[in-house]
Design an enzyme around this catalytic site. Structure first.
Site, short mmCIF file in Angstrom:
data_model
loop_
_atom_site.label_atom_id
_atom_site.label_comp_id
_atom_site.label_asym_id
_atom_site.label_seq_id
_atom_site.Cartn_x
_atom_site.Cartn_y
_atom_site.Cartn_z
N SER A 140 0.83 -1.20 0.00
CA SER A 140 0.00 0.00 0.00
C SER A 140 0.86 1.25 0.00
O SER A 140 1.93 1.29 0.61
CB SER A 140 -0.92 0.03 1.22
OG SER A 140 -1.68 1.21 1.24
N LYS A 194 -4.43 -6.67 3.93
CA LYS A 194 -4.41 -5.59 2.93
C LYS A 194 -5.83 -5.28 2.46
O LYS A 194 -6.19 -4.11 2.24
CB LYS A 194 -3.54 -6.00 1.73
CG LYS A 194 -3.56 -5.02 0.55
CD LYS A 194 -3.17 -3.60 0.96
CE LYS A 194 -2.77 -2.73 -0.23
NZ LYS A 194 -3.78 -2.61 -1.29
N HIS A 197 -7.41 -3.21 5.05
CA HIS A 197 -6.84 -1.86 4.90
C HIS A 197 -7.60 -1.09 3.83
O HIS A 197 -7.99 0.07 4.02
CB HIS A 197 -5.36 -1.96 4.55
CG HIS A 197 -4.77 -0.70 3.99
ND1 HIS A 197 -4.99 -0.28 2.68
CD2 HIS A 197 -3.98 0.26 4.55
CE1 HIS A 197 -4.36 0.87 2.47
NE2 HIS A 197 -3.75 1.20 3.58
N ASN A 198 -7.81 -1.72 2.69
CA ASN A 198 -8.49 -1.03 1.59
C ASN A 198 -9.95 -0.75 1.92
O ASN A 198 -10.50 0.27 1.51
CB ASN A 198 -8.40 -1.87 0.32
CG ASN A 198 -7.05 -1.77 -0.35
OD1 ASN A 198 -6.04 -1.51 0.32
ND2 ASN A 198 -6.99 -1.99 -1.65
N GLU A 201 -9.91 2.20 4.00
CA GLU A 201 -9.63 3.31 3.08
C GLU A 201 -10.92 3.80 2.41
O GLU A 201 -11.16 5.01 2.31
CB GLU A 201 -8.62 2.83 2.04
CG GLU A 201 -8.25 3.82 0.96
CD GLU A 201 -7.35 3.18 -0.08
OE1 GLU A 201 -7.66 3.28 -1.29
OE2 GLU A 201 -6.33 2.57 0.31
N HIS A 466 -37.82 -21.87 12.82
CA HIS A 466 -36.38 -21.78 13.00
C HIS A 466 -35.94 -21.75 14.46
O HIS A 466 -34.76 -21.69 14.75
CB HIS A 466 -35.85 -20.52 12.29
CG HIS A 466 -35.90 -20.63 10.79
ND1 HIS A 466 -35.21 -21.58 10.09
CD2 HIS A 466 -36.58 -19.89 9.88
CE1 HIS A 466 -35.44 -21.42 8.80
NE2 HIS A 466 -36.28 -20.41 8.64
#
Length: 497
Positions: A140, A194, A197-198, A201, A466
């Protein structure tokens, strides 16, 4: 004559690492590696790029070109290390097949692109089955980071780390002398970190954009006024790379002297890593609401023509003027700052919660303070903010959510009134704040002792049997009610679906 001698020396001397892919990122990373004293062999599918680079920008450097994978392998010192910087997807798989034909057991193949972490899992297992080692490393920092020092997040075959560590930690960014690169974990751990991280971002960029939009739309601030505000913010607690470039962008003028940002179409693109983060959160069952909304905001922005038509349809009969904030302008700007900072905390809290969940799923032993350190320099989300995250995990390695750390809890609490005011005002005046609102709703939900899921569970049991849990019974004990008198006592076994 001297250049010829250097070139001959390069040919005769084995290179420390090979790099495939001479786009801007690849070229810059080669120049970075070479500047740290390492010899680099380069290859590109387009031979002209190899020739242009080695005879141009890299002329006289310890960089040598190769015009086939076989030639590239022959120029590398053993154990050979080859880094791929190519488009994620099939191109990576094809290159791996080609490299397996020319490399030997014990050599290392490195994927430095934005590959999906599930692909890295598969590729690492495949390459290891052939006797070689594999690393998927997040890189990065963009073009500048590649040249001057990126943040690097390597994971894959543990035995490969010692072979590449001297190079990776020499070329990465540093903060207070510490390298922004360390081993993350096995398999796809590096690319997963990563990816998160993005995702963060995406969230940061959307929150900043929403703050800018409020300034421009509700307060009528010019680009120059907004620029001054972001400049002031960057000199305080919001100091970060993204705030700094926002300041620079708002101050940039077009050829006619007007703000360039005002001439850029409001339709954003994306390359998929934010989407992958949201999908991973769904698989893990982690509420990554802010980042998901940031992804959806880009999707909505790309529908430019449809948005314009919808605006005309909805506003045609209203006759209402453009929204204007009639309160204290300066105080509202401060509230925007408070909201931005608090929402950023939620973004990181959600991102680290996702990493913690994935670590349990895949057996990774992630060092969360170490991850924060890797992100403090070189990368796109670098900021002084990350130092506090590192401190939080150093103080409590078992911290389940950043919001529970005393520093971050107090920081959010102190800004909560301003944050709520911004979101409420924007909603009342019709200004979208999807990421800022999602973050606030997450906080409200995360800190609520009771949510309406009791009714939701009853609905699921009503139409699908359920089952549900009761407040007067231990957790893990499930019940079913025959709500209509016609359903019988049989219940489904898909409680968690």
């Amino acid at each position: 004559m001297r250049a010829t001698l250097v070139s001959n020396a390069n040919i005769e001397t084995k290179a420390d690492i090979g790099l495939i892919g001479l786009a801007v990122m690849g070229e810059n990373l080669v120049m970075n590696i070479e500047s740290k004293g390492f010899r680099v062999a380069v290859y590109n599918r387009t031979a002209d790029k190899v020739k242009a680079f080695t005879e141009g920008r890299a002329k006289g450097k310890q960089v040598v070109g190769a015009y086939s994978l076989q030639e590239l392998a022959g120029r590398l010192a053993a154990p050979r290390k080859v880094m791929m910087l190519v488009r994620a997807g099939q191109a990576v798989d094809s290159l791996i097949e080609g490299l397996l034909e020319v490399l030997s057991p014990g050599d290392v193949i490195i994927d430095g692109g934005n590959s999906e972490f599930t692909d890295t899992f598969r590729r690492a297992a495949y390459v290891e089955s052939k006797g070689l080692l594999y690393i998927g490393t997040g890189v990065s920092g963009g073009e500048e980071g590649a040249l001057k020092g990126p943040s690097m997040m390597p994971g894959g075959s543990p035995a490969a780390w010692g072979l590449v560590k001297p190079i990776f930690q020499a070329i990465c960014a540093r903060v207070n002398g510490e390298p922004c690169c360390d081993w993350v974990g096995e398999g796809g751990a590096g690319h997963f970190v990563k990816m998160v991280h993005n995702g963060i971002e995406y969230g940061d960029m959307q929150l900043i954009s929403e703050s800018y939009h409020l300034m421009r739309t509700l307060l009528g601030m010019s680009a120059d006024e907004a620029q001054k505000t972001f400049e002031a913010w960057n000199n305080a607690e919001l100091d970060s790379y993204l705030i700094a470039i926002t300041r620079d962008i708002l101050g940039h003028k077009d050829k006619d002297g007007s703000p360039l940002v005002d001439k850029i179409l409001d339709a954003a693109g994306q390359k998929g890593t934010g989407k992958w983060t949201a999908i991973s959160a769904l698989h893990e069952g982690v509420p990554l609401t802010l980042i998901s909304e940031a992804v959806y905001a880009r999707c909505l922005s790309s529908m430019k023509e449809e948005r314009v038509a919808a605006s005309a349809a909805f506003r045609a009969d209203s006759g209402s003027p453009a929204p204007v904030y009639d309160g204290d302008r300066g105080e509202f700007i401060e509230d925007i700052r408070r909201a931005l900072y608090a929402a950023k905390i939620v973004s990181y809290a959600q991102g680290f919660a996702l990493m913690r969940s994935a670590a349990a799923t895949y057996g990774w032993r992630l060092n969360y303070g170490g991850v924060a350190l890797m992100w403090r320099g070189g990368c796109i989300i670098r900021s002084v903010f990350l130092g506090k995250i590192k401190e939080a995990f150093e103080s409590n390695p078992y911290l389940t959510n950043l919001l529970l750390d005393p520093f971050f809890k107090d920081a959010v609490t102190e800004r909560l009134d301003g944050w709520r005011n911004v979101v409420a005002t924007a909603s009342l005046l019709g200004i979208p704040t999807p990421a800022m609102s999602a973050a606030l709703n997450y906080l409200h939900g995360y800190t609520s002792t009771e949510l309406p899921a009791n009714l939701l569970q009853a609905q699921r049991d009503y139409f699908g049997a359920h089952t549900y849990e009761r407040v007067d019974s231990p957790r893990g004990k499930f019940f079913h009610t025959d709500w209509t008198g016609e359903g019988g006592a049989t219940s489904a076994t898909t409680y968690a679906v």
